[in-house]
Design a protein around this motif. Structure first.
Motif, mmCIF file in Angstrom:
data_model
loop_
_atom_site.group_PDB
_atom_site.id
_atom_site.type_symbol
_atom_site.label_atom_id
_atom_site.label_comp_id
_atom_site.label_asym_id
_atom_site.label_seq_id
_atom_site.Cartn_x
_atom_site.Cartn_y
_atom_site.Cartn_z
ATOM 1 N N GLY A 99 69.407 -9.577 8.981
ATOM 2 C CA GLY A 99 69.834 -10.812 9.627
ATOM 3 C C GLY A 99 69.733 -11.951 8.640
ATOM 4 O O GLY A 99 68.804 -11.993 7.827
ATOM 5 N N VAL A 100 70.700 -12.847 8.686
ATOM 6 C CA VAL A 100 70.662 -14.024 7.810
ATOM 7 C C VAL A 100 70.868 -15.281 8.652
ATOM 8 O O VAL A 100 71.773 -15.355 9.475
ATOM 9 N N ARG A 101 69.965 -16.258 8.442
ATOM 10 C CA ARG A 101 70.004 -17.513 9.201
ATOM 11 C C ARG A 101 70.765 -18.617 8.500
ATOM 12 O O ARG A 101 71.308 -19.514 9.145
ATOM 13 N N ASN A 102 70.772 -18.590 7.162
ATOM 14 C CA ASN A 102 71.339 -19.705 6.403
ATOM 15 C C ASN A 102 71.685 -19.242 4.987
ATOM 16 O O ASN A 102 71.495 -18.076 4.644
ATOM 17 N N SER A 103 72.151 -20.175 4.171
ATOM 18 C CA SER A 103 72.568 -19.814 2.813
ATOM 19 C C SER A 103 71.387 -19.381 1.946
ATOM 20 O O SER A 103 71.546 -18.544 1.059
ATOM 21 N N THR A 104 70.210 -19.919 2.194
ATOM 22 C CA THR A 104 69.031 -19.508 1.436
ATOM 23 C C THR A 104 68.705 -18.043 1.726
ATOM 24 O O THR A 104 68.451 -17.262 0.806
ATOM 25 N N ASP A 105 68.713 -17.668 3.018
ATOM 26 C CA ASP A 105 68.506 -16.261 3.382
ATOM 27 C C ASP A 105 69.564 -15.385 2.718
ATOM 28 O O ASP A 105 69.250 -14.335 2.166
ATOM 29 N N TYR A 106 70.821 -15.831 2.785
ATOM 30 C CA TYR A 106 71.908 -15.022 2.236
ATOM 31 C C TYR A 106 71.711 -14.792 0.738
ATOM 32 O O TYR A 106 71.872 -13.667 0.256
ATOM 33 N N GLN A 107 71.355 -15.834 0.009
ATOM 34 C CA GLN A 107 71.183 -15.708 -1.444
ATOM 35 C C GLN A 107 70.109 -14.673 -1.777
ATOM 36 O O GLN A 107 70.313 -13.794 -2.609
ATOM 37 N N ARG A 108 68.968 -14.768 -1.092
ATOM 38 C CA ARG A 108 67.863 -13.829 -1.323
ATOM 39 C C ARG A 108 68.274 -12.409 -0.916
ATOM 40 O O ARG A 108 68.057 -11.449 -1.653
ATOM 41 N N GLU A 109 68.889 -12.283 0.240
ATOM 42 C CA GLU A 109 69.283 -10.966 0.748
ATOM 43 C C GLU A 109 70.397 -10.340 -0.086
ATOM 44 O O GLU A 109 70.446 -9.120 -0.249
ATOM 45 N N HIS A 110 71.280 -11.158 -0.626
ATOM 46 C CA HIS A 110 72.371 -10.645 -1.450
ATOM 47 C C HIS A 110 71.821 -9.951 -2.698
ATOM 48 O O HIS A 110 72.316 -8.897 -3.101
ATOM 49 N N GLU A 111 70.795 -10.540 -3.301
ATOM 50 C CA GLU A 111 70.175 -9.929 -4.480
ATOM 51 C C GLU A 111 69.544 -8.582 -4.133
ATOM 52 O O GLU A 111 69.698 -7.605 -4.867
ATOM 53 N N LEU A 112 68.839 -8.517 -2.997
ATOM 54 C CA LEU A 112 68.254 -7.253 -2.552
ATOM 55 C C LEU A 112 69.340 -6.228 -2.233
ATOM 56 O O LEU A 112 69.202 -5.047 -2.542
ATOM 57 N N ALA A 113 70.415 -6.687 -1.609
ATOM 58 C CA ALA A 113 71.512 -5.789 -1.248
ATOM 59 C C ALA A 113 72.138 -5.158 -2.489
ATOM 60 O O ALA A 113 72.490 -3.974 -2.476
ATOM 61 N N ALA A 114 72.269 -5.931 -3.554
ATOM 62 C CA ALA A 114 72.844 -5.393 -4.790
ATOM 63 C C ALA A 114 71.959 -4.283 -5.350
ATOM 64 O O ALA A 114 72.457 -3.231 -5.785
ATOM 65 N N THR A 115 70.662 -4.489 -5.307
ATOM 66 C CA THR A 115 69.726 -3.460 -5.777
ATOM 67 C C THR A 115 69.816 -2.221 -4.900
ATOM 68 O O THR A 115 69.902 -1.093 -5.400
ATOM 69 N N ASN A 116 69.796 -2.416 -3.588
ATOM 70 C CA ASN A 116 69.872 -1.283 -2.667
ATOM 71 C C ASN A 116 71.186 -0.522 -2.812
ATOM 72 O O ASN A 116 71.205 0.711 -2.751
ATOM 73 N N GLU A 117 72.266 -1.233 -3.039
ATOM 74 C CA GLU A 117 73.573 -0.589 -3.243
ATOM 75 C C GLU A 117 73.538 0.273 -4.498
ATOM 76 O O GLU A 117 74.041 1.399 -4.505
ATOM 77 N N ALA A 118 72.925 -0.243 -5.556
ATOM 78 C CA ALA A 118 72.806 0.532 -6.791
ATOM 79 C C ALA A 118 71.977 1.797 -6.575
ATOM 80 O O ALA A 118 72.170 2.794 -7.271
#
Length: 145
Positions: A99-118
């Protein structure tokens, strides 16, 4: 491990990880929407080295389970003391829900998502409904004291 693209989303096992200290209406909403998209959703009460939860993992799992409607047959709750990707590998889950509430959440989660995708696991972002966006576990804990 089955990826979301390997079949319909209705056959995909998803994991929704978090500290959930406590489990808020925003978390509940993300699970409700996710369970409608995926064949099975596991709410994963996880350990985060950066956080000191007010309850043990077992207590958080019990509390979350108590809050879920009995007819949510495709939702389970588990505790985990490792990487979410490892849980996914061990349990055949192809998607991590965040879940993402705002752009700050999205930025942090996007970095984690890239790692998890890899590492072979896709992340799906579920935006918080506007009326729930100001709510956080930290704010709920503050109201309880």
């Amino acid at each position: 491990m089955a990826h979301a693209s390997a079949g319909g989303l209705d056959s995909t096992r998803a994991v929704y990880p978090g500290t959930f200290d406590p489990f808020t209406p925003g978390h509940f909403d993300v699970v409700d929407r996710s369970r409608r998209m995926f064949g099975h959703v596991t709410i994963l009460a996880a350990v985060n080295a950066d956080k000191q939860p007010s309850q043990s993992t077992a207590a958080r799992v019990t509390e979350i389970h108590r809050l879920l409607p009995a007819d949510w047959a495709n939702v389970t709750v588990a505790g985990w003391h490792g990487l979410t990707v490892e849980y996914c590998r061990h349990h055949g889950c192809g998607v991590i829900v965040r879940g993402v509430r705002n752009s700050t959440d999205y930025q942090r989660e996007h970095e984690l998502a890239a790692t998890n995708e890899a590492l072979g696991v896709t992340t799906v972002f579920v935006p918080t409904r506007p009326e729930l966006a100001k709510m956080s576990s930290t704010a709920v804990r503050a109201l309880r004291t």
